[in-house]
Design a protein around this motif. Structure first.
Motif, PDB file in Angstrom:
ATOM      1  N   VAL A 178      89.672 -50.086  62.812  1.00 28.73           N
ATOM      2  CA  VAL A 178      90.291 -50.907  61.765  1.00 28.73           C
ATOM      3  C   VAL A 178      89.340 -50.951  60.571  1.00 28.73           C
ATOM      4  O   VAL A 178      88.215 -50.438  60.641  1.00 28.73           O
ATOM      5  CB  VAL A 178      90.544 -52.345  62.268  1.00 28.73           C
ATOM      6  CG1 VAL A 178      91.431 -52.348  63.511  1.00 28.73           C
ATOM      7  CG2 VAL A 178      89.234 -53.078  62.557  1.00 28.73           C
ATOM      8  N   SER A 179      89.778 -51.566  59.474  1.00 33.23           N
ATOM      9  CA  SER A 179      88.871 -51.866  58.376  1.00 33.23           C
ATOM     10  C   SER A 179      88.632 -53.369  58.347  1.00 33.23           C
ATOM     11  O   SER A 179      89.253 -54.126  59.095  1.00 33.23           O
ATOM     12  CB  SER A 179      89.446 -51.396  57.030  1.00 33.23           C
ATOM     13  OG  SER A 179      90.337 -52.366  56.510  1.00 33.23           O
ATOM     14  N   THR A 182      91.919 -55.176  57.841  1.00 34.80           N
ATOM     15  CA  THR A 182      93.032 -55.029  58.784  1.00 34.80           C
ATOM     16  C   THR A 182      93.382 -56.385  59.373  1.00 34.80           C
ATOM     17  O   THR A 182      92.517 -57.229  59.586  1.00 34.80           O
ATOM     18  CB  THR A 182      92.639 -54.052  59.909  1.00 34.80           C
ATOM     19  OG1 THR A 182      92.282 -52.792  59.331  1.00 34.80           O
ATOM     20  CG2 THR A 182      93.793 -53.841  60.882  1.00 34.80           C
ATOM     21  N   HIS A 183      94.649 -56.591  59.656  1.00 35.34           N
ATOM     22  CA  HIS A 183      95.101 -57.870  60.188  1.00 35.34           C
ATOM     23  C   HIS A 183      94.449 -58.172  61.542  1.00 35.34           C
ATOM     24  O   HIS A 183      94.187 -57.270  62.339  1.00 35.34           O
ATOM     25  CB  HIS A 183      96.623 -57.854  60.341  1.00 35.34           C
ATOM     26  CG  HIS A 183      97.222 -59.205  60.527  1.00 35.34           C
ATOM     27  ND1 HIS A 183      97.396 -59.776  61.771  1.00 35.34           N
ATOM     28  CD2 HIS A 183      97.672 -60.119  59.631  1.00 35.34           C
ATOM     29  CE1 HIS A 183      97.929 -60.980  61.637  1.00 35.34           C
ATOM     30  NE2 HIS A 183      98.112 -61.209  60.350  1.00 35.34           N
ATOM     31  N   LEU A 186      95.185 -56.800  65.319  1.00 31.71           N
ATOM     32  CA  LEU A 186      94.631 -55.624  65.991  1.00 31.71           C
ATOM     33  C   LEU A 186      93.579 -56.020  67.008  1.00 31.71           C
ATOM     34  O   LEU A 186      93.526 -55.493  68.127  1.00 31.71           O
ATOM     35  CB  LEU A 186      94.059 -54.648  64.968  1.00 31.71           C
ATOM     36  CG  LEU A 186      94.990 -53.562  64.447  1.00 31.71           C
ATOM     37  CD1 LEU A 186      95.332 -52.587  65.566  1.00 31.71           C
ATOM     38  CD2 LEU A 186      96.244 -54.133  63.818  1.00 31.71           C
ATOM     39  N   THR A 205      85.175 -49.473  53.767  1.00 32.98           N
ATOM     40  CA  THR A 205      86.233 -49.337  52.770  1.00 32.98           C
ATOM     41  C   THR A 205      85.651 -48.880  51.443  1.00 32.98           C
ATOM     42  O   THR A 205      84.470 -49.114  51.156  1.00 32.98           O
ATOM     43  CB  THR A 205      86.986 -50.664  52.561  1.00 32.98           C
ATOM     44  OG1 THR A 205      86.040 -51.677  52.211  1.00 32.98           O
ATOM     45  CG2 THR A 205      87.717 -51.076  53.823  1.00 32.98           C
ATOM     46  N   MET A 212      90.578 -47.919  53.511  1.00 34.20           N
ATOM     47  CA  MET A 212      89.723 -47.379  54.555  1.00 34.20           C
ATOM     48  C   MET A 212      89.119 -46.037  54.145  1.00 34.20           C
ATOM     49  O   MET A 212      89.792 -45.183  53.563  1.00 34.20           O
ATOM     50  CB  MET A 212      90.525 -47.217  55.848  1.00 34.20           C
ATOM     51  CG  MET A 212      89.712 -46.722  57.034  1.00 34.20           C
ATOM     52  SD  MET A 212      90.723 -46.490  58.533  1.00 34.20           S
ATOM     53  CE  MET A 212      91.068 -48.183  59.015  1.00 34.20           C
ATOM     54  N   CYS A 235      94.400 -48.060  63.002  1.00 33.36           N
ATOM     55  CA  CYS A 235      95.410 -48.799  62.245  1.00 33.36           C
ATOM     56  C   CYS A 235      95.149 -48.619  60.761  1.00 33.36           C
ATOM     57  O   CYS A 235      94.101 -49.042  60.244  1.00 33.36           O
ATOM     58  CB  CYS A 235      95.401 -50.276  62.595  1.00 33.36           C
ATOM     59  SG  CYS A 235      96.633 -51.228  61.656  1.00 33.36           S
ATOM     60  N   THR A 237      96.585 -49.622  57.017  1.00 35.13           N
ATOM     61  CA  THR A 237      97.399 -50.705  56.473  1.00 35.13           C
ATOM     62  C   THR A 237      97.944 -50.339  55.101  1.00 35.13           C
ATOM     63  O   THR A 237      97.208 -49.860  54.240  1.00 35.13           O
ATOM     64  CB  THR A 237      96.577 -52.004  56.356  1.00 35.13           C
ATOM     65  OG1 THR A 237      96.016 -52.314  57.635  1.00 35.13           O
ATOM     66  CG2 THR A 237      97.452 -53.155  55.897  1.00 35.13           C
ATOM     67  N   THR A 240      97.280 -54.790  52.622  1.00 38.07           N
ATOM     68  CA  THR A 240      96.503 -55.712  53.439  1.00 38.07           C
ATOM     69  C   THR A 240      96.800 -57.161  53.067  1.00 38.07           C
ATOM     70  O   THR A 240      97.230 -57.469  51.956  1.00 38.07           O
ATOM     71  CB  THR A 240      94.994 -55.454  53.271  1.00 38.07           C
ATOM     72  OG1 THR A 240      94.642 -55.635  51.894  1.00 38.07           O
ATOM     73  CG2 THR A 240      94.630 -54.049  53.713  1.00 38.07           C
ATOM     74  N   ASP A 247      95.552 -48.414  52.464  1.00 39.55           N
ATOM     75  CA  ASP A 247      94.702 -47.385  53.051  1.00 39.55           C
ATOM     76  C   ASP A 247      95.284 -45.994  52.775  1.00 39.55           C
ATOM     77  O   ASP A 247      96.507 -45.837  52.717  1.00 39.55           O
ATOM     78  CB  ASP A 247      94.590 -47.591  54.566  1.00 39.55           C
ATOM     79  CG  ASP A 247      93.770 -48.813  54.939  1.00 39.55           C
ATOM     80  OD1 ASP A 247      92.898 -49.207  54.138  1.00 39.55           O
ATOM     81  OD2 ASP A 247      93.991 -49.377  56.030  1.00 39.55           O
ATOM     82  N   ASP A 266     100.432 -50.238  59.665  1.00 41.32           N
ATOM     83  CA  ASP A 266     100.864 -51.618  59.506  1.00 41.32           C
ATOM     84  C   ASP A 266     101.263 -51.832  58.046  1.00 41.32           C
ATOM     85  O   ASP A 266     100.412 -51.963  57.175  1.00 41.32           O
ATOM     86  CB  ASP A 266      99.727 -52.563  59.903  1.00 41.32           C
ATOM     87  CG  ASP A 266     100.061 -54.030  59.673  1.00 41.32           C
ATOM     88  OD1 ASP A 266     101.227 -54.328  59.356  1.00 41.32           O
ATOM     89  OD2 ASP A 266      99.153 -54.874  59.808  1.00 41.32           O
TER      90      ASP A 266
END
Length: 474
Positions: A178-179, A182-183, A186, A205, A212, A235, A237, A240, A247, A266
């Motif tokens: 993820v970054s 990210t939500h 995850l 990022t 990302m 993931c 996004t 975001t 991303d 996402d």
């Protein structure tokens, strides 16, 4: 309650909702009650004998309504929109009236087949790849939220790595990527599937876009492979939560394809913007690389919560991970293989007739009406961003391509922490005024205010009034 009693009280309830919506601007946007205030006014014990529905409506007016934050208020600029339009409310009422439990096709064929149709309609409306259609290898299903959608995608991704998720569970160390933006769903998916939060890698990022960094992703995957771990899911996004950063799905997808890693996209907030052809650039790379994709009509597409759309490029690993058939669910239609049983496409067994409200929205507004809504709110957000950009007392966070604008007052004479504290005080004062409701985020140590425009009730005058009050308060 007899049918006639239901008819009489149902009319009053519909009138109550209509009056509430018509007069919503008379309420403070954010509830002004304190903790425990609503509970203290409610009876401590359940009633021994039932009463009339007039008591319910009276308590609603006198006790509950003061404790409601009004998400449909035109001054609600917090979080993301959670639209609940008339057609969706009526569709939900019809769903409740039918009382369908659509766990398998046989329990209500219309519940399953309408969902199949509206999910395929959305593929067309949003310009998504045809292999997401249910008559192809993939297919779409309505989840309650993007959190459930990513959990299902994670289980499918684990299954595709060769794990027998349904029987033996996880036997190796798996990793999710993820970054920082990210939500949080995850990480929750990692916890719930047994992957574990410690096996969630945070990818760098880009400082300009906050998207990302695909090169860093590739480096992390290579290191995990070297250590004997199984890179399982990335993931990406589109939009975001903090800033609507996007991303680079294509670059990320190329890494995932080369490394054999599942790519989940996402697009919970922003994906529905692709109903407008000029905004379909947000889909770049989705058709070629996404193994699963999620967007929420219950945010920006005029459909009330809960309604989250999940598609898979190949539904087989998901069904392998989730399908279980006890004797009491066996039936001729399921065993024929000619129908879809959506119980195998989600975490719970039971399911509501959610597609009815989405179908009602699509039928009422049509593609033209949906595009008008998205374009109108984006235009208001861009106009607001222009006002911020032109004011030397405020800083604007770029880019802001959709309906969210992040900004902050400039306090050049204050240290960062002092400026952050003052920005929070400004936000608290605005929210306590009852005229508008904002939230915040933090980027590189600085606090930014978030103003999200997405309600069909929000007009230019509401945004203009909000900006005037923000300037006066800051």
């Amino acid at each position: 309650m007899s049918p006639e009693e239901f008819r009489r009280w149902g009319k009053q309830v519909v009138d109550w909702i209509a009056d509430y919506r018509a007069g919503i601007e008379s309420f403070p946007v954010r509830s002004q009650v304190g903790p425990g205030e609503v509970r203290a006014k409610l009876p401590a014990h359940p009633p021994e004998r039932g009463g009339g529905f007039d008591q319910v409506l009276r308590d609603l007016d006198e006790i509950l309504l003061p404790g409601v934050t009004h998400w449909q208020h035109p001054g609600f600029f917090a979080y993301f929109p959670s639209n609940a339009t008339g057609p969706s409310v009526l569709g939900d009422l019809l769903s409740s009236g039918l009382g369908v439990q659509g766990m398998v096709w046989a329990t209500s064929p219309a519940c399953t087949e309408l969902e199949t149709v509206v999910m395929d309609w959305l593929v067309e409306l949003l310009g998504l790849p045809p292999h997401f259609r249910t008559d192809a290898a993939g297919g779409g299903v309505i989840q309650d939220s993007a959190s459930s959608a990513v959990l299902v995608a994670c289980l499918a991704a684990l299954q595709r790595t060769g794990e027998d998720v349904a029987r033996r569970g996880i036997t190796r160390r798996h990793v999710l990527y993820v970054s920082a933006h990210t939500h949080s769903s995850l990480e929750r998916a990692a916890r719930m599937t047994g992957i574990g939060a410690d096996n969630v890698r945070v990818v760098d990022t880009a400082p300009d876009s906050l998207g990302m960094d695909a090169r860093h992703l590739d480096e992390l995957i290579a290191a995990d492979l070297e250590s004997g771990a199984v890179p399982t899911m990335v993931c990406a996004t589109i939009g975001t939560t903090s800033t609507t950063a996007i991303d680079p799905v294509r670059e990320i997808g190329e890494v995932c394809r080369r490394r054999g890693v599942w790519l989940h996209v996402d697009a919970a907030y922003a994906g529905v913007a692709a109903v407008c052809p000029e905004l379909r650039w947000i889909n770049d790379g989705v058709g070629e690389f996404a193994d699963s994709y999620c967007t929420n009509p219950h945010k920006w597409l005029l459909t009330n919560f809960d309604c989250s759309a999940l598609w898979l490029a190949d539904r087989a690993p998901m069904i392998e991970a989730l399908s279980i058939l006890p004797e009491y669910l066996r039936n001729a239609a399921s065993e024929s293989g000619e129908v879809i049983d959506y119980r195998d496409w989600q975490v719970p067994l039971g399911r509501r007739f959610r597609s009815l409200k989405l179908w009602s929205v699509l039928r009422w507004y049509g593609a033209e009406g949906l595009r008008e809504h998205i374009r109108g709110t984006v235009a208001l957000a861009q106009e607001f961003a222009g006002w911020v950009r032109d004011d030397p007392d405020f800083a604007l966070l770029e880019p802001h391509p959709l309906g969210l604008v992040c900004f902050r007052p400039r306090y050049p004479d204050l240290a960062v922490e002092e400026a952050n504290a003052r920005t929070h005080r400004v936000m608290d004062a605005l929210n306590e005024s009852g005229e508008l409701f904002l939230t915040h985020t933090k980027i590189d140590g600085r606090t930014w205010l978030r103003l999200a425009i997405g309600s069909p009730a929000t007009e230019r005058r509401h945004v203009e009034a909000a900006w005037d009050q923000i300037r006066r308060t800051a």
